[in-house]
Design a protein around this motif. Structure first.
Motif, PDB file in Angstrom:
ATOM      1  N   ASP A  49       0.820  -1.218   0.000  1.00  6.04           N
ATOM      2  CA  ASP A  49       0.000   0.000   0.000  1.00  6.04           C
ATOM      3  C   ASP A  49       0.853   1.267   0.000  1.00  6.04           C
ATOM      4  OD1 ASP A  49      -2.278  -1.496  -0.051  1.00  6.04           O
ATOM      5  OD2 ASP A  49      -2.823  -1.144   2.052  1.00  6.04           O
ATOM      6  N   LYS A  50       1.998   1.237   0.679  1.00  2.74           N
ATOM      7  CA  LYS A  50       2.891   2.404   0.699  1.00  2.74           C
ATOM      8  C   LYS A  50       3.564   2.618  -0.654  1.00  2.74           C
ATOM      9  CE  LYS A  50       3.924   2.119   5.588  1.00  2.74           C
ATOM     10  NZ  LYS A  50       4.877   1.641   6.578  1.00  2.74           N
ATOM     11  N   ALA A  56      -3.940   1.427  -3.648  1.00  2.00           N
ATOM     12  CA  ALA A  56      -4.468   1.195  -2.299  1.00  2.00           C
ATOM     13  C   ALA A  56      -5.698   2.034  -1.972  1.00  2.00           C
ATOM     14  CB  ALA A  56      -3.375   1.459  -1.270  1.00  2.00           C
ATOM     15  N   ILE A  57      -5.871   3.176  -2.610  1.00  2.00           N
ATOM     16  CA  ILE A  57      -6.989   4.051  -2.217  1.00  2.00           C
ATOM     17  C   ILE A  57      -8.350   3.555  -2.702  1.00  2.00           C
ATOM     18  CG2 ILE A  57      -5.601   6.132  -2.007  1.00  2.00           C
ATOM     19  CD1 ILE A  57      -6.616   6.992  -4.763  1.00  2.00           C
ATOM     20  N   ASP A  58      -8.391   2.714  -3.735  1.00  2.00           N
ATOM     21  CA  ASP A  58      -9.669   2.217  -4.240  1.00  2.00           C
ATOM     22  C   ASP A  58      -9.940   0.825  -3.658  1.00  2.00           C
ATOM     23  OD1 ASP A  58     -11.951   1.565  -5.602  1.00  2.00           O
ATOM     24  OD2 ASP A  58     -11.135   1.986  -7.594  1.00  2.00           O
ATOM     25  N   PRO A  59     -10.971   0.667  -2.835  1.00  2.00           N
ATOM     26  CA  PRO A  59     -11.250  -0.627  -2.210  1.00  2.00           C
ATOM     27  C   PRO A  59     -11.728  -1.689  -3.192  1.00  2.00           C
ATOM     28  CG  PRO A  59     -12.981   0.932  -1.671  1.00  2.00           C
ATOM     29  CD  PRO A  59     -11.915   1.696  -2.406  1.00  2.00           C
ATOM     30  N   ARG A  60     -12.057  -1.300  -4.415  1.00  2.01           N
ATOM     31  CA  ARG A  60     -12.535  -2.279  -5.400  1.00  2.01           C
ATOM     32  C   ARG A  60     -11.409  -2.995  -6.121  1.00  2.01           C
ATOM     33  NH1 ARG A  60     -15.986   1.615  -8.831  1.00  2.01           N
ATOM     34  NH2 ARG A  60     -14.098   2.781  -8.415  1.00  2.01           N
ATOM     35  N   HIS A  61     -10.181  -2.527  -6.007  1.00  2.00           N
ATOM     36  CA  HIS A  61      -9.066  -3.212  -6.646  1.00  2.00           C
ATOM     37  C   HIS A  61      -8.902  -4.600  -6.028  1.00  2.00           C
ATOM     38  CE1 HIS A  61      -7.099   0.761  -8.068  1.00  2.00           C
ATOM     39  NE2 HIS A  61      -7.993   0.323  -8.912  1.00  2.00           N
ATOM     40  N   LEU A  89      -6.115 -19.245  -8.023  1.00  2.00           N
ATOM     41  CA  LEU A  89      -6.108 -17.869  -7.534  1.00  2.00           C
ATOM     42  C   LEU A  89      -7.261 -17.709  -6.551  1.00  2.00           C
ATOM     43  CD1 LEU A  89      -5.549 -15.705 -10.732  1.00  2.00           C
ATOM     44  CD2 LEU A  89      -3.960 -16.073  -8.882  1.00  2.00           C
ATOM     45  N   THR A  90      -7.025 -16.950  -5.511  1.00  2.00           N
ATOM     46  CA  THR A  90      -8.084 -16.634  -4.565  1.00  2.00           C
ATOM     47  C   THR A  90      -8.039 -15.148  -4.260  1.00  2.00           C
ATOM     48  OG1 THR A  90      -9.081 -17.217  -2.450  1.00  2.00           O
ATOM     49  CG2 THR A  90      -6.706 -17.206  -2.521  1.00  2.00           C
ATOM     50  N   PRO A  91      -9.191 -14.474  -4.262  1.00  2.00           N
ATOM     51  CA  PRO A  91      -9.206 -13.040  -3.944  1.00  2.00           C
ATOM     52  C   PRO A  91      -9.061 -12.815  -2.447  1.00  2.00           C
ATOM     53  CG  PRO A  91     -11.397 -13.772  -4.614  1.00  2.00           C
ATOM     54  CD  PRO A  91     -10.495 -14.945  -4.715  1.00  2.00           C
ATOM     55  N   TYR A  92      -8.061 -12.047  -2.063  1.00  2.00           N
ATOM     56  CA  TYR A  92      -7.822 -11.741  -0.655  1.00  2.00           C
ATOM     57  C   TYR A  92      -8.655 -10.562  -0.171  1.00  2.00           C
ATOM     58  CZ  TYR A  92      -3.877 -14.933  -0.180  1.00  2.00           C
ATOM     59  OH  TYR A  92      -3.090 -16.042  -0.095  1.00  2.00           O
ATOM     60  N   ASN A  93      -9.486 -10.002  -1.021  1.00  2.00           N
ATOM     61  CA  ASN A  93     -10.358  -8.906  -0.610  1.00  2.00           C
ATOM     62  C   ASN A  93     -11.438  -9.385   0.351  1.00  2.00           C
ATOM     63  OD1 ASN A  93      -9.041  -8.218  -3.069  1.00  2.00           O
ATOM     64  ND2 ASN A  93     -10.443  -6.527  -3.300  1.00  2.00           N
ATOM     65  N   LEU A  94     -11.793 -10.636   0.272  1.00  2.00           N
ATOM     66  CA  LEU A  94     -12.908 -11.195   1.033  1.00  2.00           C
ATOM     67  C   LEU A  94     -12.591 -11.330   2.516  1.00  2.00           C
ATOM     68  CD1 LEU A  94     -13.722 -13.989  -1.531  1.00  2.00           C
ATOM     69  CD2 LEU A  94     -15.118 -11.981  -1.081  1.00  2.00           C
ATOM     70  N   PRO A  95     -13.635 -11.441   3.362  1.00  2.00           N
ATOM     71  CA  PRO A  95     -13.408 -11.666   4.791  1.00  2.00           C
ATOM     72  C   PRO A  95     -12.685 -12.999   5.028  1.00  2.00           C
ATOM     73  CG  PRO A  95     -15.726 -11.212   4.353  1.00  2.00           C
ATOM     74  CD  PRO A  95     -15.043 -11.309   3.040  1.00  2.00           C
ATOM     75  N   PRO A  96     -12.041 -13.165   6.186  1.00  2.00           N
ATOM     76  CA  PRO A  96     -11.263 -14.381   6.444  1.00  2.00           C
ATOM     77  C   PRO A  96     -12.072 -15.674   6.315  1.00  2.00           C
ATOM     78  CG  PRO A  96     -10.915 -12.773   8.183  1.00  2.00           C
ATOM     79  CD  PRO A  96     -11.956 -12.222   7.278  1.00  2.00           C
ATOM     80  N   GLU A  97     -13.332 -15.642   6.716  1.00  2.00           N
ATOM     81  CA  GLU A  97     -14.129 -16.871   6.659  1.00  2.00           C
ATOM     82  C   GLU A  97     -14.532 -17.258   5.232  1.00  2.00           C
ATOM     83  OE1 GLU A  97     -16.970 -13.453   7.500  1.00  2.00           O
ATOM     84  OE2 GLU A  97     -15.078 -14.118   8.359  1.00  2.00           O
ATOM     85  N   MET A  98     -14.353 -16.348   4.285  1.00  2.00           N
ATOM     86  CA  MET A  98     -14.692 -16.631   2.889  1.00  2.00           C
ATOM     87  C   MET A  98     -13.474 -16.781   1.999  1.00  2.00           C
ATOM     88  SD  MET A  98     -17.788 -13.903   2.424  1.00  2.00           S
ATOM     89  CE  MET A  98     -18.211 -14.357   0.753  1.00  2.00           C
TER      90      MET A  98
END
Length: 129
Positions: A49-50, A56-61, A89-98
């Motif tokens: 993010d740095k 990092a500023i767009d949460p949809r990425h 591939l797995t999207p890491y955007n999702l909550p931990p349980e998903m």
């Protein structure tokens, strides 16, 4: 190599209001208490993010995790060696349980090989991309 497109599957995650909300979980539920609950709490995520603040500023990425391993599907029945390396591939955007559940682990490539992936020939992922 057999490629299974990832873009339509990611687009479907944003087609539903509920799953689109879940895909922003990593951005809306950040905690700064030092406990690692999700990859977004880790140092590597914060470092990325740095380095790339515009991303990092767009949460949809979408942030993806890649995993692969080789196997020999027909050990007993085959006289000639053969192996296969699936790439997930797995999207890491999702909550931990998903994050690591079957519906969100996408098979993206199958890399067939005439020989078993050993120390020298580790699925040839580096040359496939």
């Amino acid at each position: 190599m057999f490629y299974l497109p990832i873009i339509p599957r990611l687009q479907r995650l944003y087609a539903s209001v509920e799953s689109a909300k879940q895909m922003r979980w990593h951005f809306e539920n950040k905690k700064e208490d030092g406990i690692l609950r999700h990859p977004c709490d880790g140092e590597a995520w914060k470092h990325f993010d740095k380095i790339y603040p515009n991303f990092a500023i767009d949460p949809r990425h979408v942030r993806l995790g890649l995993c692969s391993d080789g196997f020999t599907p027909y050990v007993q029945a085959s006289t000639s060696p053969y192996s296969c390396c699936p790439v997930f591939l797995t999207p890491y955007n999702l909550p931990p349980e998903m994050c690591m559940t079957k519906p969100y682990m996408f098979l993206t490539c199958l890399i067939p090989s005439p020989s078993n992936p050993t120390k020298k020939n580790r699925c040839l992922l580096a040359t496939s991309y």
